[in-house]
Design a protein around this motif. Sequence first.
Motif: not given
Length: 619
Positions: A200, A216, A243, A248-249, A269
């Motif tokens: 990330s 993750t 990513w 964050s996502k 995330g």
Amino acid sequence: MKNISKVLSLVAFVVFLAGCSGDSGATGATGATGENGADGATGATGATGENGADGADGATGENGADGVDGATGENGADGVDGATGENGADGATGATGLDGFVSLIKMSDEPVGANCQNGGVKVESGLDLDGDDVLAMGEVTATKYICSDQVLAENFDGVVYIADKTIDGANSIYATVNGVDTLLAAPSQSNQDINAFKISPDRSKVAYIIDGNLYTVDLLKPSVPVQMNVDLVANGDVVSYEWSPDGSKLAYRGDVETDGVFELYVVLGEGSLNMKVHPTLSGDQDAEPYYEWSHDSQKLAYVTDELVNDARDLHIIDVATDIHTLVKTMAGGREVIEMHWSSNDSSIAYRDDSVTDDEYDLHSYNITNTAVTTIKSTSAGSSIDGFSWKPPVSGIVVNPIDKIAYTETDTSKTDLYTYSFAEGFSTPSSTTQNTVLTGEFVKSFKWSQDGKNLAYLKQESLGNNLYVVAAAATTSHKINPDIVGGGGIETYAWGYVPTGVVLPGTSLPKQRLVFNGDIDVSDINDVYAANLDGTGYINLTNSSNIASNIDAYDFILAKDAKTVLYRMDKDTNQKFELYTIDLYGNNASATVVSGDMPDYADVKTLSPLIPGYAILQPQ
């Protein structure tokens, strides 16, 4: 007997001669035959008479005893081989052997306690003796603990790589910080594998796919991996993911809900709030493998044929508001195949074949006023192969002038161009299209961090050479020396030293190019570095000076922009480990940083900390 008869006749003749004295009287009567006189002496042997005719062959006698065998003579020359006979019938199939046992790994949270003062992860391994794909307590043969204080940090500042150190041939993910290795994620079975990962951008997590699912794992402290996708349908798989720039996502694509129908999802995330970004697809409809986050992480551009089957349209979704925008509508059989956001997210450029099938033109769409600018409309037989926006100078800013570089290929060459926009990205009041190179075989290109230069690979007779050209110029210069043998450069990257980083010499340049390939010695891969004008060229790895068949691959630059990391089988042929060396060649020998490696293990992949770049960008 024949000789005896001859003697008798001679005697009678002598007697007769002796009686002849008067007239012969009348012949008297023949007297009786007298007795044979004594044999006279044997006369001389007469000459041998001629051989008489051979008599009839007598009966064959019995064979005599065999004589002693003579010495064996030398072998004569081999005769000509006869024709190959037909294969005989196959023998019966042997009995099937017993199945071997599968190795299993189980990772679970380890609470604060005697094993880990600050908690961590418990890693158990063993053989699946009962074949149920679950590592039972009685099957555990080894246990280790990865405690949080081993890698706990505010910002991860290490290297992540894939190697088969835990199970031979089964790739796991490791992180190394200051020479200490930590296992981050491993396959639960020896017949599974992790082949790639992405870190990330906020350096907090690693994403990867295993057995079709997306996971993750935390980089800042050991943790149990978290599944990010919704549960898979039978035979379903996640096939790609990206990513968001703020970390964050995740956006991911796969046939998750319907086998063979690929759809696009967004998930936070930590694994919550899975959202499909388009209506549910069915039949032959698909979300295509072209999607990209905006730099502010708020929008996602993607391609589907949700409106007309086999017509691949360009869409944008604002993931915060769920507002959709249809950017480009295509006819059946036509497609948008690539898109990239401008540095300030005000425009998105894309390639499509809306005019001529499989011949791609380049366009730009303005997000604010929806205006479309055709950057390059190709002629018959030509097509745009790829393009890239000039990078922002510092963060997400509006540059005074933004440019796009792109390549166009026809039947004889691949040309490199730049296209300049006026500030603001509205309908340009003035545009300048600069032909950078023509008549070249350009294979790939990359902007320098300051946006002033372009590096590119050019295909030539002995292989690929590396060139640099100023973005507004038409002449270029070669960076590497002449190639020895066949081969050339495989990959390259810009090295950029951020402001505030102190170099070991005041005359050292802030930008260098790093590249790898077989340049000096045929079929030997090394990592090299050079200045933008080709000076300062150095072979960083010198594989041919170590041993034959040694190669260096997959380099990246570390956060300090002065250290090169690369894979190399330096100590053992075909056993790759991870090494570092100074970008300017100031340290005499490389340092291995991948920790202890079993005899069978090697590093398969290494990754920079920011995905999408071959090196770290300035922070």
